[in-house]
Scaffold this motif. Structure first.
Motif, PDB file in Angstrom:
ATOM      1  N   HIS A  20       0.908  -1.012   0.066  1.00  0.00           N
ATOM      2  CA  HIS A  20      -0.149  -0.021   0.170  1.00  0.00           C
ATOM      3  C   HIS A  20       0.914   1.311  -0.122  1.00  0.00           C
ATOM      4  O   HIS A  20       0.545   2.324  -0.790  1.00  0.00           O
ATOM      5  CB  HIS A  20      -0.818  -0.129   1.214  1.00  0.00           C
ATOM      6  CG  HIS A  20      -1.853   1.116   1.484  1.00  0.00           C
ATOM      7  ND1 HIS A  20      -1.637   2.190   2.265  1.00  0.00           N
ATOM      8  CD2 HIS A  20      -2.831   1.653   0.806  1.00  0.00           C
ATOM      9  CE1 HIS A  20      -2.507   3.031   2.215  1.00  0.00           C
ATOM     10  NE2 HIS A  20      -3.204   2.664   1.369  1.00  0.00           N
ATOM     11  N   ARG A  21       1.985   1.255   0.649  1.00  0.00           N
ATOM     12  CA  ARG A  21       2.624   2.391   1.009  1.00  0.00           C
ATOM     13  C   ARG A  21       3.488   2.765  -0.545  1.00  0.00           C
ATOM     14  O   ARG A  21       3.804   3.739  -0.848  1.00  0.00           O
ATOM     15  CB  ARG A  21       3.482   2.292   2.175  1.00  0.00           C
ATOM     16  CG  ARG A  21       4.620   3.512   2.287  1.00  0.00           C
ATOM     17  CD  ARG A  21       3.950   4.528   2.763  1.00  0.00           C
ATOM     18  NE  ARG A  21       4.923   5.746   3.089  1.00  0.00           N
ATOM     19  CZ  ARG A  21       4.957   6.727   2.287  1.00  0.00           C
ATOM     20  NH1 ARG A  21       4.222   6.937   1.298  1.00  0.00           N
ATOM     21  NH2 ARG A  21       5.927   7.677   2.368  1.00  0.00           N
ATOM     22  N   ILE A  22       3.998   1.751  -0.788  1.00  0.00           N
ATOM     23  CA  ILE A  22       4.841   1.777  -2.044  1.00  0.00           C
ATOM     24  C   ILE A  22       3.977   2.124  -3.277  1.00  0.00           C
ATOM     25  O   ILE A  22       4.311   3.167  -4.060  1.00  0.00           O
ATOM     26  CB  ILE A  22       5.280   0.411  -2.553  1.00  0.00           C
ATOM     27  CG1 ILE A  22       6.318  -0.089  -1.327  1.00  0.00           C
ATOM     28  CG2 ILE A  22       6.175   0.442  -3.835  1.00  0.00           C
ATOM     29  CD1 ILE A  22       7.620   0.721  -1.414  1.00  0.00           C
TER      30      ILE A  22
ATOM     31  N   ASP B 166       5.346   7.969  -7.613  1.00  0.00           N
ATOM     32  CA  ASP B 166       4.774   8.837  -8.722  1.00  0.00           C
ATOM     33  C   ASP B 166       4.006   7.957  -9.874  1.00  0.00           C
ATOM     34  O   ASP B 166       4.528   6.977 -10.072  1.00  0.00           O
ATOM     35  CB  ASP B 166       5.808   9.716  -9.460  1.00  0.00           C
ATOM     36  CG  ASP B 166       5.396  10.702 -10.340  1.00  0.00           C
ATOM     37  OD1 ASP B 166       5.649  10.428 -11.570  1.00  0.00           O
ATOM     38  OD2 ASP B 166       4.695  11.650 -10.139  1.00  0.00           O
ATOM     39  N   PRO B 167       2.729   8.473 -10.092  1.00  0.00           N
ATOM     40  CA  PRO B 167       2.115   7.518 -11.088  1.00  0.00           C
ATOM     41  C   PRO B 167       2.852   7.237 -12.322  1.00  0.00           C
ATOM     42  O   PRO B 167       2.716   5.971 -12.787  1.00  0.00           O
ATOM     43  CB  PRO B 167       0.807   8.329 -11.412  1.00  0.00           C
ATOM     44  CG  PRO B 167       0.606   9.362 -10.034  1.00  0.00           C
ATOM     45  CD  PRO B 167       2.014   9.627  -9.676  1.00  0.00           C
TER      46      PRO B 167
ATOM     47  N   ARG C  64       7.521   0.811 -12.591  1.00  0.00           N
ATOM     48  CA  ARG C  64       8.849   0.492 -12.428  1.00  0.00           C
ATOM     49  C   ARG C  64       8.904   0.175 -10.710  1.00  0.00           C
ATOM     50  O   ARG C  64       9.691  -0.696 -10.382  1.00  0.00           O
ATOM     51  CB  ARG C  64       9.606   1.400 -13.187  1.00  0.00           C
ATOM     52  CG  ARG C  64       9.577   1.373 -14.543  1.00  0.00           C
ATOM     53  CD  ARG C  64      10.342   2.921 -15.080  1.00  0.00           C
ATOM     54  NE  ARG C  64      10.089   2.895 -16.524  1.00  0.00           N
ATOM     55  CZ  ARG C  64      10.137   4.058 -17.032  1.00  0.00           C
ATOM     56  NH1 ARG C  64      10.502   5.127 -16.530  1.00  0.00           N
ATOM     57  NH2 ARG C  64      10.063   3.828 -18.401  1.00  0.00           N
ATOM     58  N   VAL C  65       8.460   1.098 -10.147  1.00  0.00           N
ATOM     59  CA  VAL C  65       8.647   1.053  -8.624  1.00  0.00           C
ATOM     60  C   VAL C  65       8.109  -0.423  -8.076  1.00  0.00           C
ATOM     61  O   VAL C  65       8.937  -1.136  -7.421  1.00  0.00           O
ATOM     62  CB  VAL C  65       8.102   2.310  -7.921  1.00  0.00           C
ATOM     63  CG1 VAL C  65       8.193   1.845  -6.425  1.00  0.00           C
ATOM     64  CG2 VAL C  65       8.880   3.455  -8.202  1.00  0.00           C
ATOM     65  N   MET C  66       7.061  -0.638  -8.713  1.00  0.00           N
ATOM     66  CA  MET C  66       6.596  -2.085  -7.932  1.00  0.00           C
ATOM     67  C   MET C  66       7.232  -3.371  -8.633  1.00  0.00           C
ATOM     68  O   MET C  66       7.372  -4.179  -8.101  1.00  0.00           O
ATOM     69  CB  MET C  66       5.169  -2.176  -8.591  1.00  0.00           C
ATOM     70  CG  MET C  66       4.061  -1.339  -7.943  1.00  0.00           C
ATOM     71  SD  MET C  66       4.108  -1.178  -5.965  1.00  0.00           S
ATOM     72  CE  MET C  66       3.515  -2.934  -5.749  1.00  0.00           C
TER      73      MET C  66
ATOM     74  N   LEU D  33      10.882  -7.713  -6.836  1.00  0.00           N
ATOM     75  CA  LEU D  33      12.228  -8.307  -6.984  1.00  0.00           C
ATOM     76  C   LEU D  33      12.792  -8.363  -5.682  1.00  0.00           C
ATOM     77  O   LEU D  33      13.227  -9.291  -5.458  1.00  0.00           O
ATOM     78  CB  LEU D  33      13.116  -7.456  -7.916  1.00  0.00           C
ATOM     79  CG  LEU D  33      14.653  -7.941  -7.987  1.00  0.00           C
ATOM     80  CD1 LEU D  33      14.520  -9.556  -8.561  1.00  0.00           C
ATOM     81  CD2 LEU D  33      15.400  -7.062  -8.733  1.00  0.00           C
ATOM     82  N   VAL D  34      12.590  -7.163  -4.858  1.00  0.00           N
ATOM     83  CA  VAL D  34      13.559  -7.200  -3.546  1.00  0.00           C
ATOM     84  C   VAL D  34      12.600  -8.006  -2.433  1.00  0.00           C
ATOM     85  O   VAL D  34      13.087  -8.688  -1.737  1.00  0.00           O
ATOM     86  CB  VAL D  34      13.557  -5.854  -3.094  1.00  0.00           C
ATOM     87  CG1 VAL D  34      14.063  -5.580  -1.496  1.00  0.00           C
ATOM     88  CG2 VAL D  34      14.526  -5.022  -3.976  1.00  0.00           C
TER      89      VAL D  34
END
Length: 106
Positions: free
Chosen positions: A18-20, A25-26, A31-33, A38-39
């Motif tokens: 939820h926080r991520i 930024d939309p 890419r962030v997800m 991966l991590v």
């Protein structure tokens, strides 16, 4: 204890997800997800191989101890980063208190 551990694990995963998603930024959310996945989940097979090898060589107790040590180490790193980020500074005095002390000072 297993119920509480499972509940805590699912709650953490949901809160982190939820926080991520809401904190990125939309335009970069995909890419962030991908990096988050991966991590958070992608390195699990490597850890499982390492702990499995350790447990096979030194016994099951050593695998449990290594997992606990990694958890404590990660918690200490996060605590250190958090304390460094907050800086442990004293809060600023309210603006009115500063003006009153300036008026009294010679």
């Amino acid at each position: 204890m297993l119920f509480l551990t499972g509940f805590g694990s699912i709650s953490f995963a949901q809160a982190a997800n939820h926080r991520i998603q809401l904190g990125s930024d939309p335009a970069y959310r995909g890419r962030v997800m991908a990096l988050y996945t991966l991590v958070f989940q992608g390195t699990t097979p490597f850890g499982a191989l390492l702990i499995g090898w350790l447990s096979e060589r030194l016994g099951a107790r050593s695998g449990l101890l290594a997992g606990g040590a990694a958890t404590v180490l990660a918690a200490l790193v996060v605590l250190a980063l958090h304390l460094r980020g907050t800086g442990r500074r004293e809060p600023d005095a309210p603006a009115g208190a500063r003006e009153a002390s300036d008026a009294v000072s010679p």
